[in-house]
Write an enzyme that holds these catalytic residues in place. Structure first.
Site, short mmCIF file in Angstrom:
data_model
loop_
_atom_site.label_atom_id
_atom_site.label_comp_id
_atom_site.label_asym_id
_atom_site.label_seq_id
_atom_site.Cartn_x
_atom_site.Cartn_y
_atom_site.Cartn_z
N ARG A 66 0.84 -1.20 0.00
CA ARG A 66 0.00 0.00 0.00
C ARG A 66 0.87 1.24 0.00
O ARG A 66 1.76 1.40 0.83
CB ARG A 66 -0.92 0.00 1.23
CG ARG A 66 -1.98 1.10 1.19
CD ARG A 66 -3.05 0.86 2.22
NE ARG A 66 -2.63 1.17 3.58
CZ ARG A 66 -3.46 1.34 4.60
NH1 ARG A 66 -4.75 1.21 4.41
NH2 ARG A 66 -3.02 1.61 5.80
N THR A 121 -0.99 7.65 -0.87
CA THR A 121 -2.32 7.54 -1.49
C THR A 121 -3.16 6.42 -0.91
O THR A 121 -4.37 6.37 -1.12
CB THR A 121 -2.17 7.29 -3.00
OG1 THR A 121 -1.56 5.99 -3.20
CG2 THR A 121 -1.30 8.36 -3.66
N ASP A 160 -2.15 -3.26 13.37
CA ASP A 160 -1.64 -3.82 12.12
C ASP A 160 -1.64 -5.35 12.23
O ASP A 160 -0.84 -5.92 12.97
CB ASP A 160 -0.23 -3.30 11.84
CG ASP A 160 0.26 -3.72 10.46
OD1 ASP A 160 0.39 -4.95 10.23
OD2 ASP A 160 0.54 -2.82 9.63
N ASP A 205 1.77 -7.16 11.42
CA ASP A 205 2.77 -7.01 12.49
C ASP A 205 2.42 -7.91 13.68
O ASP A 205 3.31 -8.52 14.29
CB ASP A 205 2.85 -5.56 12.95
CG ASP A 205 3.63 -4.68 11.98
OD1 ASP A 205 4.37 -5.24 11.14
OD2 ASP A 205 3.50 -3.45 12.06
#
Length: 209
Positions: free
Chosen positions: A104, A108, A200, A203
């Site tokens: 990603r 943006t 996340d 993670d």
């Protein structure tokens, strides 16, 4: 949205609450992701096609149903989607596994492909795409785009946590696929993280920062 299933099963909700807790460590988090994927997969795969085969029991021969057609394909979106694969393989050990690698853009938030390897012939398989988090929906839309470009047709998308924005985007882009969500959260924040979410997922699954 007819093609969207948001689960309300107590076991799934309980395990998602444990995922959310910031005190939940890597080992437990990884196990919970697998367990939730298996519980979701049980329901998501209820329409797999069957065919009757002849089996000889200790008593007599009989006609009995088994899964028909080419083997299921599980396609995780790297890397967090890998955490859900073993949960589905526990249900269907013979399933083939493909991979789609997306990253990603930090500015943006749009996805870019860096890897795509799918079982062949993909067009003859039921395909389950896995990603624990459906946030902006960009990665989900892109992954389904790639699978369709390679000939995939019967596609299911499984996500443990979704934001309304991402769910709507994926549904609008691909109204022909089945979408399964463990819990629909409140919103995305300014950094495109799901709130309240669970941080996340990659993670926390792999113990990285």
């Amino acid at each position: 949205m007819e093609n969207v299933t948001v689960f309300d099963h107590p076991l799934i909700q309980h395990k998602i609450s444990m995922l959310r807790d910031k005190r939940t460590g890597t080992n437990e988090f990884r196990a919970l992701i697998e367990e939730i994927a298996m519980l979701m997969g049980y329901e998501a795969l209820r329409d797999l096609p069957l065919m009757d085969v002849e089996v000889e029991t200790p008593i007599e021969k009989c006609s009995t149903p088994m899964i028909a057609g080419k083997k299921l394909a599980v396609v995780p979106i790297l890397r967090a989607g890998l955490g859900m694969v073993n949960g589905i393989l526990a249900l269907v050990p013979s399933a083939k596994v493909g991979h789609i690698g997306l990253y990603r853009d930090e500015t943006t938030h749009e996805p870019h492909e860096y890897y795509c390897k799918l079982p062949d012939p993909i067009e003859q398989r039921t395909i389950v795409v896995t990603d624990p988090m459906l946030a902006t929906g960009g990665s989900g839309v892109a992954a389904v785009d790639f699978i369709k470009a390679h000939g995939g047709r019967n596609i299911k998308f499984m996500s443990i946590i979704a934001a309304p924005e991402g769910l709507e985007r994926l549904h609008n882009a691909h109204p022909d696929i089945q979408i399964y969500v463990g819990h629909l959260d409140r919103c995305l924040n300014e950094n495109a993280y799901i709130c309240p979410g669970l941080g996340d997922a990659g993670d926390r699954i792999f113990g990285t920062k």
